[in-house]
Design a protein around this motif. Structure first.
Motif, PDB file in Angstrom:
ATOM      1  N   LYS A  81     107.176 -30.785  10.182  1.00 40.39           N
ATOM      2  CA  LYS A  81     107.957 -29.970  11.129  1.00 40.39           C
ATOM      3  C   LYS A  81     108.324 -28.647  10.500  1.00 40.39           C
ATOM      4  N   LEU A  82     108.105 -27.589  11.259  1.00 41.22           N
ATOM      5  CA  LEU A  82     108.497 -26.261  10.799  1.00 41.22           C
ATOM      6  C   LEU A  82     109.278 -25.611  11.935  1.00 41.22           C
ATOM      7  N   GLN A  86     106.081 -29.176  15.632  1.00 41.97           N
ATOM      8  CA  GLN A  86     105.178 -30.048  14.891  1.00 41.97           C
ATOM      9  C   GLN A  86     103.945 -29.248  14.476  1.00 41.97           C
ATOM     10  N   VAL A  87     103.681 -29.222  13.190  1.00 43.33           N
ATOM     11  CA  VAL A  87     102.532 -28.457  12.681  1.00 43.33           C
ATOM     12  C   VAL A  87     101.815 -29.295  11.624  1.00 43.33           C
ATOM     13  N   TYR A 116      94.367 -24.963  14.636  1.00 42.78           N
ATOM     14  CA  TYR A 116      95.325 -23.964  14.164  1.00 42.78           C
ATOM     15  C   TYR A 116      94.610 -22.855  13.397  1.00 42.78           C
ATOM     16  N   LEU A 117      95.150 -21.665  13.515  1.00 47.47           N
ATOM     17  CA  LEU A 117      94.667 -20.549  12.715  1.00 47.47           C
ATOM     18  C   LEU A 117      95.765 -20.233  11.717  1.00 47.47           C
ATOM     19  N   VAL A 118      95.455 -20.430  10.454  1.00 45.67           N
ATOM     20  CA  VAL A 118      96.453 -20.216   9.406  1.00 45.67           C
ATOM     21  C   VAL A 118      96.133 -18.890   8.719  1.00 45.67           C
ATOM     22  N   VAL A 119      97.040 -17.943   8.832  1.00 47.89           N
ATOM     23  CA  VAL A 119      96.799 -16.615   8.266  1.00 47.89           C
ATOM     24  C   VAL A 119      97.477 -16.540   6.896  1.00 47.89           C
ATOM     25  N   MET A 120      96.664 -16.206   5.897  1.00 50.85           N
ATOM     26  CA  MET A 120      97.193 -16.146   4.521  1.00 50.85           C
ATOM     27  C   MET A 120      96.845 -14.817   3.884  1.00 50.85           C
TER      28      MET A 120
END
Ligand code: ATP
Length: 463
Positions: A81-82, A86-87, A116-120
């Motif tokens: 959880k963030l 829910q992630v 999901y697209l996780v941008v880093m």
């Protein structure tokens, strides 16, 4: 069908439809794909692994180079959880480590129906440690110490935040070629650090401790120390210490591990302590810090990198090939489909990068112990890194190149002859030639590609 079962099925269907509706609506929300498209431009593939594709991208507002990882919803095994949402645990753990210097920064994340697209952040220019070791064949002890110390520090800081990475390996360490700073990536197998044993595993089997294969159990920190031992052995030898699960479980019966490169007694001692068969006599993360080998001081990155070899040609050639700029969503869909098919067709039970959540019954596989033949050097990995390209960051590279190497303090522990030869090289020849330096080769190629692209743009007939 009985009534309770029917009711249960209807309830399940209703909640599934509600879930789909939420996803559809999400397309328009602040974390939907349209928002992502407004903020980022995908530029091509950066690497791929068992659980996702990583794209090279640019943040539109300031042209910051970023990496965008597509995580297929169906491959997510653990959720967290963030901010009450829910992630995937990967996002959650990255967020928890936001202040850990050695962890790749999570900049943003988006939810699309497929995943999901996780941008880093994406250090530029960078190389992952697998490619770095491959290019050098093996690292010398000073370089290995410089990188390993940062990795151990990062693992320690993650543990303080109760984050356990669970897939520590060279492929998951990115090196910033300008500063020499490392970033730990790929938190796809990570979870909350607890004191009790884990009974599930999703990392890379050849980095996994024997207790997992023998008892289907492991303790978080103890398993991390084992992986660190595998990583250090690999860095100094250019090959992994164990070929398969049987090796992992029986190597201790054959006496000390064989080394295939001249490695100091202190380095060997540290590796043996990390690779102790018994997790309770394995050294701790704190003990790694205090080990005499790691406590030795390291030369500056500029000095170290100037001494790197020139064996990166093939890798850079490969990396230089530009991928087509993608029509983002379509490409992600296609790639995800392709990936899934590949994954279905792969048998990863003993593969180097195999992942899995169950310990195979090693007891049934163990035949009488034979001496291990020499493990072969490594040629393959699960992902390939394309050196990034950005006009803006060329300036960063340029400015770092003008920084004088001779300003670096002479490392106290270097043998005098070595200091001299390194500093002489730095002072008499202002820059080592590109052939002498892996780092500079990578920088030069990244810059020349930019130049070619500009020339092509200028040469193109104006519409
Ligand atoms: N933020 C980043 N900056 C630069 N390169 C990156 C970044 N994230 C990922 N990469 C590159 O992409 C590759 C694949 O990334 P990652 O390990 O996160 O994917 P994965 O699908 O989870 O892989 P695996 O199956 O190995 O666990 C890495 O080995 C690295 O070369």
């Amino acid at each position: 069908m009985t009534l309770p079962i029917l009711a249960k099925k209807v309830k399940k269907l209703a909640s599934f439809q509600l879930f789909n509706l939420k996803l559809l609506l999400n397309g328009e929300s602040s974390r939907g794909f349209s928002k992502f498209k407004k903020n980022y431009k995908l530029k091509g593939e950066l690497g791929r692994g068992g659980f996702g594709i990583v794209y090279r991208a640019i943040r539109i507002s300031d042209e910051l180079p970023v990496a965008v990882k597509f995580v297929d919803r169906r491959t997510v095994r653990e959720w967290g959880k963030l901010n009450d949402e829910q992630v995937p645990m990967e996002i959650c753990m990255l967020a928890k480590c936001a202040k850990v210097k050695g962890v790749i920064k999570l900049l943003d994340w988006y939810s699309i129906p497929e995943g999901y697209l996780v941008v880093m952040e994406r250090p530029y220019p960078c190389i992952d440690m697998f490619d770095f070791i491959k290019g050098e064949q093996k690292l010398d002890e000073e370089m290995a110490r410089f990188l390993f110390r940062q990795i151990v520090q990062t693992v320690h800081e993650c543990a303080q935040r109760r984050v356990l990475h669970r897939d520590l390996k060279d492929e998951n360490v990115v090196i910033d070629l300008v500063s020499g700073e490392i970033r730990l990536i790929d938190f796809g197998a990570s979870t909350i650090l607890k004191k009790s044993p884990y009974t599930d595993f999703q990392g890379t089997r050849l980095y996994c401790p024997p207790e997992w294969f023998l008892h289907s159990l492991y303790l978080g920190k103890e398993a991390a120390v084992w992986s660190l031992g595998v990583l250090l052995y690999n860095a100094l030898n250019g090959r992994l210490p164990f070929r398969n699960e049987k090796d992992i479980c029986t190597a201790h019966l054959l006496g000390p591990l064989p080394f295939y490169a001249p490695v100091s007694a202190e380095a060997k001692d540290l590796i043996q302590r990390c690779l102790s068969f018994d997790p309770f006599s394995r050294c701790t993360i704190e003990a790694i810090f205090n080990h005499p080998w790691l406590k030795k001081s390291s030369p500056d990155w500029l000095v170290l990198s100037a001494a790197t070899g020139s064996n990166h040609k093939e890798q850079n050639k490969e990396n230089d090939e530009e991928h087509d700029e993608s029509e983002e969503l379509e490409e992600i869909h296609e790639e995800a489909e392709k990936d899934r098919k590949e994954m279905e067709g792969q048998n990863t039970s003993e593969g180097e990068s195999g992942v899995g959540s169950s310990a195979s019954s090693i007891a049934t596989k163990l035949s009488p112990v034979e001496p291990n033949p020499e493990p072969s050097p490594r040629f393959s990995k699960t992902s390939l890194l394309v050196p990034p390209s950005s006009v803006e960051l060329k300036e960063v590279v340029q400015s770092s190149k003008t920084k004088s190497v001779s300003q670096c303090p002479a490392p106290a522990t270097l043998k005098p002859r070595r200091i001299r030869s390194k500093l002489l090289r730095a002072q008499n020849q202002p820059r080592p030639t590109a052939h002498q330096s892996t780092v500079l080769t990578a920088l030069r190629r990244a810059m020349s590609r930019e130049r070619h692209r500009h020339q092509a743009v200028e040469a193109a007939p104006k519409a």
